[in-house]
Design a protein around this motif. Sequence first.
Motif, PDB file in Angstrom:
ATOM      1  N   GLY A   1      10.812  77.646  24.309  1.00 11.34           N
ATOM      2  CA  GLY A   1      10.863  79.090  24.438  1.00 11.34           C
ATOM      3  C   GLY A   1      10.146  79.530  25.704  1.00 11.34           C
ATOM      4  N   THR A   2       9.962  80.831  25.881  1.00  9.93           N
ATOM      5  CA  THR A   2       9.299  81.334  27.079  1.00  9.93           C
ATOM      6  C   THR A   2       7.785  81.214  26.943  1.00  9.93           C
ATOM      7  N   HIS A   3       7.109  80.938  28.078  1.00 11.31           N
ATOM      8  CA  HIS A   3       5.640  80.908  28.153  1.00 11.31           C
ATOM      9  C   HIS A   3       5.046  79.942  27.123  1.00 11.31           C
TER      10      HIS A   3
ATOM     11  N   ASP B   1      17.377  91.057  21.818  1.00 10.40           N
ATOM     12  CA  ASP B   1      18.449  90.167  22.252  1.00 10.40           C
ATOM     13  C   ASP B   1      19.588  90.269  21.243  1.00 10.40           C
TER      14      ASP B   1
ATOM     15  N   GLY C   1      15.163  73.542  30.420  1.00  7.16           N
ATOM     16  CA  GLY C   1      14.766  74.308  29.247  1.00  7.16           C
ATOM     17  C   GLY C   1      14.190  73.480  28.119  1.00  7.16           C
TER      18      GLY C   1
ATOM     19  N   GLN D   1      17.095  80.942  19.553  1.00  6.29           N
ATOM     20  CA  GLN D   1      16.033  80.776  20.539  1.00  6.29           C
ATOM     21  C   GLN D   1      14.988  81.880  20.385  1.00  6.29           C
TER      22      GLN D   1
ATOM     23  N   SER E   1      11.655  84.022  20.558  1.00  2.04           N
ATOM     24  CA  SER E   1      10.730  84.078  21.682  1.00  2.04           C
ATOM     25  C   SER E   1       9.274  83.921  21.266  1.00  2.04           C
ATOM     26  N   SER E   2       8.985  83.965  19.971  1.00  4.11           N
ATOM     27  CA  SER E   2       7.606  83.848  19.500  1.00  4.11           C
ATOM     28  C   SER E   2       7.619  83.380  18.055  1.00  4.11           C
TER      29      SER E   2
ATOM     30  N   VAL F   1       7.739  77.524  20.423  1.00  7.82           N
ATOM     31  CA  VAL F   1       7.493  78.950  20.683  1.00  7.82           C
ATOM     32  C   VAL F   1       5.993  79.210  20.787  1.00  7.82           C
TER      33      VAL F   1
END
Length: 378
Positions: A275-277, A222, A257, A230, A232-233, A363
């Motif tokens: 974050g995602t997932h 990104d 979000g 932000q 992602s992990s 995250v």
Amino acid sequence: MAGTSIVSGLELQSLTKNFGPARAVRGINLSVAQGEFLTVLGPSGSGKTTVLRMIAGFTDITGGLILLSGRDVSRMTPAERNIGMVFQNYALFPHMSAGDNIAYGLKMRGWGKAERVRRVDEMLELVGLAGMGARLPRELSGGQQQRVALARALAFRPELLLMDEPLGALDRELRIRMAGELRRIHAETKTTVVYVTHDREEALTLSDRIAVMLDGRVEAIDTPERLYRQPSSSFVATFFGGHNLVAGKAVRPLGDGMIRVHIPVFDKEVDILAGTHVSGEIAVAVPAQAFRFAQDVKPNEMRVTLQAHESVYMGDVTRIVGIAHGPGTNSDFQIEVPGHHLDAASAGRNLDMALDLTRCVAVPITERVKGSHTAEAA
């Protein structure tokens, strides 16, 4: 002979490399736009240099495709790929002048003498070494040698420029100055660049986008700002962002979000960016700059108490290591506050802090860093 400049994108499709039973690169898919400056960032052993060497043709691929200008170069020789390369050690010919080093690749590609002379002069001007073409490498500083190596790599107008930690051998002040020069030269040439480093500051300074690698895979890709704000992990949050990690548990999604999480060390539920997932056991990424000394707590802040362990004056900021003591659990935090706070943060003193929740992100926990919830700088 000399040709016109062709600036092309790069695409990696399911790129894989095995060394015997060990898989060093695990099916990478990656696209680099024309004229983009992409940095590949990762710790030692993450596979970033192996990827660069496969793109250059110095290391054979095990599987997948490497496309340049839409053509498959996966099994072409390095000379057939029209790729420029800058190494950490510069690899200049010691018996050749700076100008002859730049001209060498042009001569091998069949450029005429007059064209070579004109192009060498152009490149010396571009890298700020006009009038220094007759000097031998030993008569040049480290930064000047690096500029010659860059000029040589760009001289034949490559479709792609690969750079393998080219600033690693320079001292910090010179690295900062050369990073500025690289930005200027990239803006002028608009060459597509893939740049490998393990240095987060270089990546932030130079890149249009950053690909963060871990264990032979791209963990995230990104813009620098989005990777920082932000992550992602948990790995991206610590290695790239330098954030603190604190254990948490997802309570429920809130929409837009956001997510509500429980943070055991503070024994509180808070609403933060998701974050995602994100579900179940998670980590909360907390930037070192998200704390402030405060008697009051503003909306979107949380009052926390940290016990100071140590503090270091860093000039514009004071860096403090503090410990939060929660019900049955503790967590270390590294924080940075503006100005001189050594007295206020002396060892053993309790610090009354406000934590800006808008800068915190929930995250998923990267398996490799599971169980570790303290910040580690890149």
